[in-house]
Motif scaffolding. Structure first.
Motif, PDB file in Angstrom:
ATOM      1  N   LYS A 132       0.834  -1.207   0.000  1.00 47.56           N
ATOM      2  CA  LYS A 132       0.000   0.000   0.000  1.00 47.56           C
ATOM      3  C   LYS A 132       0.868   1.257   0.000  1.00 47.56           C
ATOM      4  CE  LYS A 132      -3.908  -2.093  -0.153  1.00 47.56           C
ATOM      5  NZ  LYS A 132      -3.371  -3.461  -0.340  1.00 47.56           N
ATOM      6  N   ILE A 133       2.028   1.200   0.656  1.00 52.84           N
ATOM      7  CA  ILE A 133       2.971   2.319   0.573  1.00 52.84           C
ATOM      8  C   ILE A 133       3.388   2.505  -0.882  1.00 52.84           C
ATOM      9  CG2 ILE A 133       5.257   3.126   1.238  1.00 52.84           C
ATOM     10  CD1 ILE A 133       4.870   1.650   3.910  1.00 52.84           C
ATOM     11  N   ARG A 134       3.658   1.396  -1.568  1.00 52.86           N
ATOM     12  CA  ARG A 134       4.007   1.448  -2.993  1.00 52.86           C
ATOM     13  C   ARG A 134       2.891   2.083  -3.813  1.00 52.86           C
ATOM     14  NH1 ARG A 134       3.617  -3.158  -6.066  1.00 52.86           N
ATOM     15  NH2 ARG A 134       1.598  -3.297  -5.003  1.00 52.86           N
ATOM     16  N   ASP A 135       1.652   1.649  -3.579  1.00 55.68           N
ATOM     17  CA  ASP A 135       0.518   2.190  -4.334  1.00 55.68           C
ATOM     18  C   ASP A 135       0.398   3.697  -4.126  1.00 55.68           C
ATOM     19  OD1 ASP A 135       0.031  -0.398  -5.069  1.00 55.68           O
ATOM     20  OD2 ASP A 135      -1.725  -0.659  -3.759  1.00 55.68           O
ATOM     21  N   PHE A 136       0.585   4.129  -2.885  1.00 53.19           N
ATOM     22  CA  PHE A 136       0.462   5.554  -2.584  1.00 53.19           C
ATOM     23  C   PHE A 136       1.555   6.361  -3.275  1.00 53.19           C
ATOM     24  CE2 PHE A 136       1.697   9.182   0.111  1.00 53.19           C
ATOM     25  CZ  PHE A 136       0.522   9.915   0.038  1.00 53.19           C
ATOM     26  N   LEU A 137       2.812   5.912  -3.166  1.00 53.09           N
ATOM     27  CA  LEU A 137       3.912   6.657  -3.767  1.00 53.09           C
ATOM     28  C   LEU A 137       3.804   6.671  -5.293  1.00 53.09           C
ATOM     29  CD1 LEU A 137       6.841   5.464  -1.477  1.00 53.09           C
ATOM     30  CD2 LEU A 137       5.612   7.644  -1.391  1.00 53.09           C
ATOM     31  N   LEU A 138       3.321   5.594  -5.856  1.00 49.85           N
ATOM     32  CA  LEU A 138       3.104   5.558  -7.308  1.00 49.85           C
ATOM     33  C   LEU A 138       2.062   6.597  -7.712  1.00 49.85           C
ATOM     34  CD1 LEU A 138       3.822   4.135  -9.968  1.00 49.85           C
ATOM     35  CD2 LEU A 138       1.988   2.497  -9.484  1.00 49.85           C
ATOM     36  N   THR A 198       9.027   7.628  -9.020  1.00 47.56           N
ATOM     37  CA  THR A 198       9.533   6.600  -9.923  1.00 47.56           C
ATOM     38  C   THR A 198       9.809   5.336  -9.115  1.00 47.56           C
ATOM     39  OG1 THR A 198      10.564   8.253 -11.355  1.00 47.56           O
ATOM     40  CG2 THR A 198      11.368   5.991 -11.538  1.00 47.56           C
ATOM     41  N   ILE A 199       9.235   4.221  -9.515  1.00 48.26           N
ATOM     42  CA  ILE A 199       9.427   2.946  -8.820  1.00 48.26           C
ATOM     43  C   ILE A 199      10.666   2.258  -9.387  1.00 48.26           C
ATOM     44  CG2 ILE A 199       8.413   0.742  -8.184  1.00 48.26           C
ATOM     45  CD1 ILE A 199       6.936   3.151  -7.043  1.00 48.26           C
ATOM     46  N   LEU A 200      11.682   2.091  -8.557  1.00 47.20           N
ATOM     47  CA  LEU A 200      12.933   1.469  -8.981  1.00 47.20           C
ATOM     48  C   LEU A 200      12.985  -0.019  -8.644  1.00 47.20           C
ATOM     49  CD1 LEU A 200      15.296   4.320  -7.716  1.00 47.20           C
ATOM     50  CD2 LEU A 200      14.407   4.001 -10.031  1.00 47.20           C
ATOM     51  N   ASN A 201      12.256  -0.419  -7.642  1.00 46.04           N
ATOM     52  CA  ASN A 201      12.123  -1.838  -7.271  1.00 46.04           C
ATOM     53  C   ASN A 201      10.703  -2.014  -6.739  1.00 46.04           C
ATOM     54  OD1 ASN A 201      12.313  -4.472  -6.222  1.00 46.04           O
ATOM     55  ND2 ASN A 201      14.494  -4.206  -5.799  1.00 46.04           N
ATOM     56  N   ASN A 202       9.926  -2.824  -7.428  1.00 41.57           N
ATOM     57  CA  ASN A 202       8.486  -2.879  -7.211  1.00 41.57           C
ATOM     58  C   ASN A 202       8.089  -4.030  -6.292  1.00 41.57           C
ATOM     59  OD1 ASN A 202       5.761  -2.453  -7.358  1.00 41.57           O
ATOM     60  ND2 ASN A 202       5.599  -2.702  -9.568  1.00 41.57           N
ATOM     61  N   CYS A 203       8.507  -3.936  -5.036  1.00 41.03           N
ATOM     62  CA  CYS A 203       8.122  -4.936  -4.018  1.00 41.03           C
ATOM     63  C   CYS A 203       8.502  -6.343  -4.438  1.00 41.03           C
ATOM     64  CB  CYS A 203       6.623  -4.851  -3.716  1.00 41.03           C
ATOM     65  SG  CYS A 203       6.120  -3.340  -2.865  1.00 41.03           S
ATOM     66  N   THR A 204       9.742  -6.520  -4.874  1.00 43.71           N
ATOM     67  CA  THR A 204      10.212  -7.845  -5.261  1.00 43.71           C
ATOM     68  C   THR A 204      10.727  -8.610  -4.046  1.00 43.71           C
ATOM     69  OG1 THR A 204      12.411  -6.978  -5.768  1.00 43.71           O
ATOM     70  CG2 THR A 204      10.822  -7.062  -7.569  1.00 43.71           C
ATOM     71  N   ALA A 205      10.632  -9.932  -4.108  1.00 40.46           N
ATOM     72  CA  ALA A 205      11.080 -10.786  -3.010  1.00 40.46           C
ATOM     73  C   ALA A 205      12.589 -10.641  -2.823  1.00 40.46           C
ATOM     74  CB  ALA A 205      10.725 -12.234  -3.294  1.00 40.46           C
TER      75      ALA A 205
END
Length: 361
Positions: free
Chosen positions: A18-24, A29-36
């Motif tokens: 959800k932090i990712r969704d908000f910042l997007l 700019t997403i440099l690493n999209n919640c990868t394992a």
């Protein structure tokens, strides 16, 4: 409005997404999209995810923890559930050490270990997450504040963004959290255990959790370069070798011998659980927005001389005496709609009394 509320969230990975969704949504700019990501101890198993974002010259890297430590130096590994945050000056997907935090010019302590901010997130939780993105158009700066409600009325915060600078200097990224990377994992999930190790956001502490990227005098040229300042003493697990001073403080830090001689709010802040402080506005019974000023220790360190370098952009110190957590109040009644959302540092009428924060909407 500058904020978004997410509800019914689960463990660390869910909160991080959800932090990712908000910042997007705010054009980061997403440099690493919640990868394992692999366990830093080399077991070969994945135990969390990495989120890396960029806007302007600010690089923020998050890592979720799902049972294992995520920094080299951490306590209470048996409760290793949460989210860590570091700042850097660039980002690489495949760092030389293979560890997520091994990024260009990341914050390091005196032992050259990477440190940062963090919050605990129980894997069995059901949370509300408040995400704020406030822009100071006049000074072209922004601040992100992420506030997780762990229990009713009990919050932990992460924040990062740009300093509202005084003068011209190299750096400017601010990173802060309710806890630092060493103390982010509690011994348990009770109110007292969650309070332990918590700091005022953007405040001074004996175990700091606020860091400023700045080149100060000859500090970058030392044998062990100092590129970040920490809001705490010169020595300690999360100390960097340069002191960042702010007017907010844990009261135990205020009484310490290393505390900088700069203007502060210690006497205005709550002195105990039941004390609502001296920052209640007698004109309208709400609170005054007090700016969070930033000062930096100059060379030579032993003289303990400090210079003002800026302010925390769009975020202020208040008393929570007459406002409710997550509510909004109008700071300027002659200008309709000039609102600020308010939060306690941890819990209203808790360990920090009624000390709170407001963030511009």
């Amino acid at each position: 409005m500058a904020y978004v509320l997410y509800e019914n969230l689960g463990g660390p990975d869910d909160v991080l997404s959800k932090i990712r969704d908000f910042l997007l949504s705010k054009d980061f700019t997403i440099l690493n999209n919640c990868t394992a990501d692999l366990d830093i101890n080399g077991s070969g198993s994945s135990d969390g995810k990495v989120l890396a974002v960029k806007k302007n010259d600010i690089y923020a890297v998050f890592r979720s923890a799902n049972g294992k430590v995520i920094f080299d130096s951490q306590q209470n590994s048996q409760q290793a559930y949460g989210i860590g945050l570091i700042g850097a000056t660039n980002y690489t997907v495949n760092p030389p050490s293979g560890k997520w935090f091994d990024q260009p010019n990341a914050t390091v302590n005196n032992a050259q270990q990477v440190i940062g901010a963090g919050i605990p997130v129980n894997q069995n939780g059901n949370y509300r997450l408040w995400c704020n993105y406030a822009v100071d158009a006049k000074n072209s700066t922004y601040m992100v504040m992420i506030s997780l409600e762990l229990q009713k009325g009990l919050f932990q915060h992460l924040a990062f963004g740009e300093t509202q600078k005084v003068g011209a200097w190299t750096g400017g990224m601010l990173v802060s959290g309710s806890k630092n990377s060493y103390t982010m994992f509690p011994t348990g999930w009770s109110v007292d255990e969650l309070f332990a190790g918590s700091n005022h956001l953007f405040g001074m502490s004996a175990n700091p959790s606020t860091f400023l990227r700045i080149d100060v005098d000859a500090a970058p040229l030392r044998l062990k370069p100092v590129l970040w300042a920490a809001a705490g003493p010169a020595s300690g697990v999360c100390s960097t070798g340069k002191i960042l001073a702010t007017p907010l403080t844990n009261l135990d830090a205020f009484s310490a011998g290393w505390f900088p001689k700069v203007p502060h709010y210690a006497y205005l802040q709550s002195q105990s659980v039941g004390d609502y402080g001296r920052n209640v506005n007698t004109a309208n019974c709400i609170s005054v927005n007090l700016p969070i000023v930033l000062y930096i220790q100059r060379d030579p360190d032993s003289l303990m001389n400090f210079s003002q370098v800026g302010y925390v952009s769009t975020l202020y110190s208040i008393s929570m005496r007459n406002v409710a957590p997550t509510s909004f109040y109008e700071i300027a009644y002659r200008k309709s709609g000039n609102l600020h959302q308010v939060f306690p540092h941890v819990k209203r009428a808790g360990m920090f009394g009624y000390d709170g924060l407001s963030i511009m909407q």
